[in-house]
Scaffold this motif. Structure first.
Motif: not given
Length: 773
Positions: A301, A304-305, A319-320, A323, A326-327, A406, A412
């Motif tokens: 995460s 990705v960020l 970041s967690d 993510l 986002l999901l 994603i 993931v």
């Protein structure tokens, strides 16, 4: 005429001029290679008669200068041994050039041959080997769940003297036979054929290696012999009293990204904040990265960020949280203009929001991807012809592709396929046809069920059910992972490493304490009370604690990655920073100023390592880097950069002091200039020794890995240029007219440009075998 010629050939001025021509010729050769190709560079420069004559003149110059200045009678054994070793190395290179045999053997499985293909600028021809070799099987091992090769090897049968012998050839595992050495070079796309590099160079290799050994002995003598230059400098430094310090104004431009008012939709997302404790549990789940490394989701995460937004936070989200949000809320995130656009022309041409665009902006009203046609044109261009606009467009496309995958539940990879020989883990959105019906049903249902409860948690604030489902996924991982040995301790260590952000804290410690130390050094120029000495000691102790923490961070990264952490640009920057601070400690007793500058420079290097274009991702090593020579070669050569960095700062400092003290009005400043010039030269000698030894250790690694210790790769060439340039700096003092503080400190500062070119410039402006670095 003979006397005039003798004076010229034995003159130190001639030495400097020849070295300048040599370095310039090497630099030109790298440009010829870029624009005209490697063979052209070899013909025009590297293997040209003029270049051979130039090297011969350098050898003759050393011999006649040694005789003229009676270096043997004076017992300058370190100096003599180093230069004699360089002559032997050149002799070894000439022996290799004239007598060596080099070619390739291409074999398909079950094929046998005794022919080696030799490629020259005059064409190709075959050479008969005194043995036959048969490829029985070729094997590629990949990182778990990845297409990236971990290693590849050829199982061969050698037919020689009426006997058969089964052997294996792989990267860093060479087959020696009848003076020939066979190296694993490459393989066919269908993985049914192997390409072996073949080399015969017994005489050249032995002569060259003897030169390398003598080179190390020579440098040891230079640092330990009583009458050596380094020992004399050390003695002179002890005689000087610490009487003053310097004041330098270092201006650090501060950049801030102005952001407009957040979009309404982003406000809504921010209000629906994922619970931090639950996000941390989600981030602690192990997953398989795209290159096959097992890591916690938290690492993924963060990567990705940083890739999408060039930051480790977005709004109030870590970041967690990002993510997971986002999901859970992909339709909302599609409309948030947070994906970085690094080129204003791209924003203008494709009608995108400036600085950051939303995913939906990349598609027209008919659903067509706006970048598609331009990308086709770019991929059809040779790499060397791609413009800055092209490269930035490719980076934007990469970001959009990551976002697209994603939100479509790819990447993931948290679900292991039971008993999979490829050790692959899958994401919820992947093709699950290889899973058993029961496992497929679980994977297909658990993620939507989990995200549904995440959404419920956002509304109610109750995260108990979502926590429970994470536990179910974790249990599934434990039961179905039957092929990979996942270390919970490494996962925990990586989570801790991510959380502590060790090098960011070290950066702050070095910059703040280094700045304070520099101010105190300026104060001590006018007065040096006891409390100031005690304060230096206290601050020095704090820097030491920061340095120990820095080393701890390197050690943790080493433990997580499983290899010495100096295999890419980010890791070597971290290492150079540590070496720079260490160099400061080595000179701390002699000079508070040097210690302050080293500490500050260590912080600047860490600052650079934290910039957006540096990638801190831990990645599996490519096969050629899986060698103990990597750790030794890179550790030594990069350590040299730290000492060269110290010399750069001291050169700048002394030039400033010389400007202030033009008319020698301040004897205390003149004393300080002498002190810092001595430390500068000592640092140069340390850096030059490490750079030279490290470069030739790299040559040994290259020879042991793929059969040639020098191939005029741009990185190799610029490392040699760096050695030559710093040799010029350290030899200027031998010419009386050029032996003055101003010139010495000026060239010691300017020489650092070759370090920057070797470390950064080659990667960005040139190309070669070191592109993985």
């Amino acid at each position: 005429m003979k006397e005039t010629l003798g004076k010229i050939i034995s003159s130190y001025k001639t030495t400097i001029v020849l070295l300048i021509i040599y370095a310039f010729g090497l630099a030109v050769a790298t440009l010829i290679e870029k624009y005209m190709g490697t063979e052209a560079a070899k013909v025009i420069i590297y293997y040209s008669p003029i270049f051979f004559i130039l090297q011969l003149l350098l050898v003759l110059n050393f011999i006649f200068a040694s005789l003229k200045n009676q270096l043997f009678r004076k017992g300058k054994w370190g100096y003599l041994t180093i230069h004699f070793s360089l002559i032997i190395i050149l002799a070894g290179a000439l022996t290799t050039h004239i007598f060596s045999e080099e070619g390739i053997v291409h074999l398909r499985e079950n094929e046998i041959t005794d022919q080696m293909l030799i490629q020259t600028n005059k064409g190709n021809h075959y050479h008969k080997l005194p043995f036959s070799i048969e490829l029985t099987k070729f094997t590629v091992e990949r990182y778990p769940g990845s297409t990236s090769p971990s290693s590849f090897e050829s199982s061969v049968t050698v037919h020689a003297d009426g006997q058969k012998e089964n052997r294996k050839i792989s990267m860093n595992n060479v087959l020696d036979l009848k003076g020939y050495r066979l190296f694993q070079a490459s393989y066919d796309k269908d993985e049914k054929g192997s390409i072996l590099s073949v080399n015969k160079d017994v005489a050249g290799r032995n002569v060259t290696y003897m030169g390398y050994v003598l080179l190390v002995i020579g440098f040891i003598l230079c640092f330990t012999q009583k009458e050596s230059r380094f020992r004399r400098l050390s003695g002179q430094l002890k005689q000087l009293r610490s009487a003053s310090a310097i004041f330098i104004l270092l201006l650090f431009p501060l950049f801030s990204n102005a952001q407009g008012n957040p979009q309404d939709i982003f406000d809504v997302i921010q209000k629906n904040e994922i619970n931090k404790d639950h996000a941390a549990k989600f981030g602690a789940l192990p997953m398989q990265s795209m290159d096959g490394r097992m890591e916690p989701i938290n690492t993924f995460s963060s990567e990705v960020l940083r890739k999408l937004h060039k930051s480790d936070k977005i709004g109030s989200f870590n970041s967690d949280q990002f993510l997971l949000s986002l999901l859970a809320l992909p339709d909302m995130w599609m409309r948030v203009p947070f994906i970085i656009v690094s080129n204003d022309a791209i924003s203008y041409n494709y009608d995108l929001s400036e600085k950051g665009c939303a995913y939906v902006e990349l598609f027209d009203s008919n659903g067509n991807y706006k970048l598609q046609e331009a990308l086709k044109d770019i991929y059809n261009k040779p790499y060397s012809e791609r413009t800055r606009f092209d490269k930035d467009l490719l980076k934007l496309d990469e970001r959009i592709n990551i976002f697209h995958q994603i939100i479509n539940n790819k990447m993931v990879n948290i679900f292991p396929l039971e008993n999979d020989p490829g050790h692959k883990w899958y994401a919820f959105g992947d093709d699950l046809s290889l899973f058993s019906q029961k496992d497929s049903a679980f994977v297909s249902n658990v993620v939507p069920y989990y995200l549904q409860n995440v959404a419920s948690g956002l509304k109610s604030g109750d995260w108990e059910k979502a926590d429970e489902i994470l536990g179910m996924i974790s249990t599934y991982q434990l039961h179905k992972n039957t092929t990979l040995d996942i270390s919970p301790k490494k996962i925990e260590a990586e989570l801790m490493y991510n959380k502590l952000d060790i090098f960011r804290l070290c950066k702050k410690i070095y910059l703040i304490l280094g700045g304070i130390l520099l101010v105190l050094a300026f104060i001590s120029l006018f007065q040096n009370p006891k409390w100031l000495k005690w304060l230096f000691c206290v601050l020095g102790a704090l820097v030491l604690l920061g340095f120990i923490y820095h080393l701890y961070g390197i050690g943790v990264r080493w433990y997580i990655a499983g290899y010495a952490p100096w295999s890419n640009s980010y890791e070597t920057m971290i290492y150079v920073s540590a070496i720079t601070v260490l160099a400061g400690f080595l000179f701390a007793r002699q000079s508070n100023i040097t210690f302050a500058l080293a500490t500050l420079f260590g912080g600047i290097i860490l600052f650079v390592s934290g910039l957006n274009w540096m990638d801190p991702q831990i990645s599996p090593l490519v096969p050629v880097l899986k060698s103990p020579w990597l750790m030794i070669h890179v550790a030594v050569i990069v350590a040299a950069y730290g000492f060269f960095g110290i010399s750069f700062l001291l050169g700048i400092t002394n030039l400033s002091l010389l400007g202030i003290n033009k008319n020698n009005k301040y004897p205390i400043i003149d004393s300080r200039i002498k002190e810092l010039s001595i430390i500068n030269e000592m640092s140069l000698w340390a850096g030059l020794a490490l750079m030279t030894i490290g470069t030739f250790l790299g040559a040994v690694w290259a020879n042991e890995s793929w059969g040639r210790y020098w191939g005029w790769d741009p990185k190799e060439t610029w490392a040699l240029i760096t050695i030559v340039v710093y040799a010029i700096v350290t030899h200027l003092r031998l010419v009386k007219k050029w032996d003055n503080p101003w010139l010495f400190n000026l060239v010691s500062a300017l020489a650092f440009a070759t370090v920057l070119m070797t470390y950064f410039g080659v990667n960005y402006f040139l190309s070669g075998m070191h592109s993985y670095g």
